[in-house]
Write an enzyme that holds these catalytic residues in place. Structure first.
Site, PDB file in Angstrom:
ATOM      1  N   SER A 161       0.804  -1.224   0.000  1.00  0.00           N
ATOM      2  CA  SER A 161       0.000   0.000   0.000  1.00  0.00           C
ATOM      3  C   SER A 161       0.838   1.277   0.000  1.00  0.00           C
ATOM      4  O   SER A 161       0.396   2.290  -0.524  1.00  0.00           O
ATOM      5  CB  SER A 161      -0.956  -0.004   1.190  1.00  0.00           C
ATOM      6  OG  SER A 161      -0.246  -0.182   2.389  1.00  0.00           O
ATOM      7  N   HIS A 186      -5.233  -3.953  -2.433  1.00  0.00           N
ATOM      8  CA  HIS A 186      -4.953  -2.887  -3.409  1.00  0.00           C
ATOM      9  C   HIS A 186      -4.771  -3.445  -4.817  1.00  0.00           C
ATOM     10  O   HIS A 186      -4.366  -2.709  -5.709  1.00  0.00           O
ATOM     11  CB  HIS A 186      -3.686  -2.114  -3.015  1.00  0.00           C
ATOM     12  CG  HIS A 186      -3.885  -1.230  -1.834  1.00  0.00           C
ATOM     13  ND1 HIS A 186      -4.395   0.048  -1.928  1.00  0.00           N
ATOM     14  CD2 HIS A 186      -3.664  -1.442  -0.523  1.00  0.00           C
ATOM     15  CE1 HIS A 186      -4.474   0.587  -0.729  1.00  0.00           C
ATOM     16  NE2 HIS A 186      -4.038  -0.297   0.143  1.00  0.00           N
ATOM     17  N   LYS A 190     -12.050  -0.654  -1.623  1.00  0.00           N
ATOM     18  CA  LYS A 190     -11.134   0.134  -2.464  1.00  0.00           C
ATOM     19  C   LYS A 190     -11.663   0.124  -3.906  1.00  0.00           C
ATOM     20  O   LYS A 190     -12.578   0.882  -4.207  1.00  0.00           O
ATOM     21  CB  LYS A 190      -9.720  -0.379  -2.308  1.00  0.00           C
ATOM     22  CG  LYS A 190      -9.251  -0.310  -0.828  1.00  0.00           C
ATOM     23  CD  LYS A 190      -7.808  -0.620  -0.655  1.00  0.00           C
ATOM     24  CE  LYS A 190      -7.444  -0.882   0.802  1.00  0.00           C
ATOM     25  NZ  LYS A 190      -7.643   0.238   1.711  1.00  0.00           N
TER      26      LYS A 190
HETATM   27  C1  LIG Z   1      -3.091  -4.453   2.215  1.00  0.00           C
HETATM   28  C2  LIG Z   1      -4.307  -4.092   3.018  1.00  0.00           C
HETATM   29  N1  LIG Z   1      -4.969  -5.065   3.672  1.00  0.00           N
HETATM   30  C3  LIG Z   1      -6.061  -4.803   4.397  1.00  0.00           C
HETATM   31  C4  LIG Z   1      -6.560  -3.522   4.496  1.00  0.00           C
HETATM   32  C5  LIG Z   1      -7.758  -3.276   5.347  1.00  0.00           C
HETATM   33  O1  LIG Z   1      -8.930  -3.371   4.583  1.00  0.00           O
HETATM   34  P1  LIG Z   1     -10.317  -3.158   5.300  1.00  0.00           P
HETATM   35  O2  LIG Z   1     -10.556  -1.681   5.333  1.00  0.00           O
HETATM   36  O3  LIG Z   1     -11.312  -3.872   4.444  1.00  0.00           O
HETATM   37  O4  LIG Z   1     -10.201  -3.735   6.658  1.00  0.00           O
HETATM   38  C6  LIG Z   1      -5.923  -2.484   3.834  1.00  0.00           C
HETATM   39  C7  LIG Z   1      -6.471  -1.125   3.929  1.00  0.00           C
HETATM   40  O5  LIG Z   1      -5.856  -0.124   3.885  1.00  0.00           O
HETATM   41  C8  LIG Z   1      -4.752  -2.769   3.081  1.00  0.00           C
HETATM   42  O6  LIG Z   1      -4.078  -1.791   2.464  1.00  0.00           O
END
Ligand SMILES: Cc1ncc(COP(=O)(O)O)c(C=O)c1O
Length: 376
Positions: free
Chosen positions: A163, A191, A221
């Site tokens: 991210s 992502h 997202k």
């Molecule tokens: C790689 C990754 N995994 C998980 C998440 C968390 O996702 P959620 O908002 O659905 O919990 C994010 C959110 O920023 C992320 O970048």
């Protein structure tokens, strides 16, 4: 006591947004395909809301609605995997998966040092040990796993797209190490799904990896659904998490309206590749224009384009300058990114027009000028 304050958005999100009464070009949103405000996605939420009401009053391990069923089935067909389990977030999916699969003291999780916080938290929930390998480094992974004696289950977990970097994990090499030591590879596609790969099926598709690779992901997202997450992969493993995953069993499901939005978004992602194509054009246009401005861009792939600024104060200052110029960006500093690598994370969207991209480049050019005056 003062409540916390935050910039307040008004209206539907698109390439720009009304923040505190001012129209700002939005470069800090995860709405990569511009689906959050799409009429069909909003209608998908409305339909499910009208049909099932605001809440379904059910625990996910008891029953879910038909719209949840369709979402899970169509996502599983889209990803080409055996089974999909829905969660109310990807954080919950990561937590349940790691806690369930590494539930004995002799089990071992091998985690990339740049993995998302929810993976780090999932490792803490697990009863097994966690060892961290160097970022996207299969040799480091090999070295770490060789240094740990143990006979229990082994998991290797990585973000599919990191991210803060925007880079795609080296799945083929990681998979080969994982296979060599009998570990299960888990890829967090938050992502990546909808955005990466020839048809938006994620980093697994980008690397032509096995479609039944165990993956987690979010609907918040590229899907633009607001929240919701999933675990996708071989039925046997998904069933294990269904039976024992605490953040699946002991919490509420994603609302039907959210599942309806996610389902509508999935159908658009599956049936219409034009948004993915437009996003790629925006990324190419932005990178080409930024090359003239002198800013240092990380060599990422896809819509996350980190502008590297080094020290925290400078990153904060440039983001503030850009906001003054009508361009909303967020800066990130330690501990979110390693010390000395503060950055502005630009996130591009298919909702951006050519004019938006040119406006963004112009603002960065002006910010470079202002910054050079500041330093001289
Ligand atoms: C790689 C990754 N995994 C998980 C998440 C968390 O996702 P959620 O908002 O659905 O919990 C994010 C959110 O920023 C992320 O970048």
């Amino acid at each position: 006591m003062n409540p916390p304050s935050w910039p307040t958005a008004e209206g539907r999100l698109s390439g720009s947004v009304d923040l505190d009464g001012r129209e700002m070009l939005m470069l800090s949103s995860n709405d990569y395909l511009g689906l959050a405000g799409d009429d069909r996605v909003v209608a998908g939420a409305h339909e499910a809301l009208d049909r099932y009401g605001a809440g379904i009053g059910l625990n996910p391990s008891i029953a879910l609605t038909r719209v949840h069923r369709e979402l899970a089935d169509e996502l599983s067909a889209f990803l080409g995997c055996e089974s999909v389990l829905l969660f109310n977030s990807c954080s919950a999916a990561n937590g349940a998966t790691l806690q369930t699969l590494a539930d004995t003291p002799d089990s071992l999780i091998l985690s990339d040092e740049y993995n998302h916080a929810s993976i780090v938290d999932g490792c803490r929930l697990a009863r097994g040990r966690t060892k961290v390998y160097r970022h996207d480094d299969p040799d480091s992974l090999q070295g770490v796993v060789e240094g740990v004696p143990g006979t229990g289950r082994k998991l290797v977990i990585t973000d599919g797209v990191f991210s803060m970097e925007g880079s795609i994990a080296r799945l083929a090499e990681l998979r080969s190490v994982a296979d060599g030591v009998g570990a299960t590879l888990i890829v967090d596609e938050s992502h990546a799904v909808g955005v990466v790969g020839r048809t938006g099926r994620g980093s697994v598709e980008h690397h032509e990896a096995d479609a039944d690779t165990l993956r987690t992901g979010t609907f918040s997202k590229a899907f633009g659904a607001g929240l919701g997450g999933f675990l996708a992969g071989p039925r046997e493993i998904v069933d294990e998490v269904t039976a024992r995953g605490r953040s699946f069993i002991f919490t509420s499901p994603m609302p039907a309206a959210t599942a309806g939005a996610a389902l509508a978004a999935l159908r658009i992602i599956r049936d219409d590749l034009s948004r993915l194509g437009h996003l790629a054009e925006n990324v190419a246009r932005f990178r080409a224009g930024m090359a003239e401005t002198g800013w240092d861009l990380l060599d990422s792939r896809g819509p996350i384009v980190p502008v590297m600024l080094g020290d925290d104060e400078r990153a904060h200052r440039v983001a503030t300058t850009l906001r003054g110029l009508g361009v909303f960006t967020a800066s990130f500093a330690y501990p979110v990114v390693p010390r000395g690598s503060a950055r502005i994370r630009v996130q591009l969207s298919a909702a951006h027009t050519d004019d938006d991209i040119d406006t963004a480049i112009e603002a960065f050019a002006q910010a470079a000028q202002i910054e050079s005056n500041y330093r001289s």
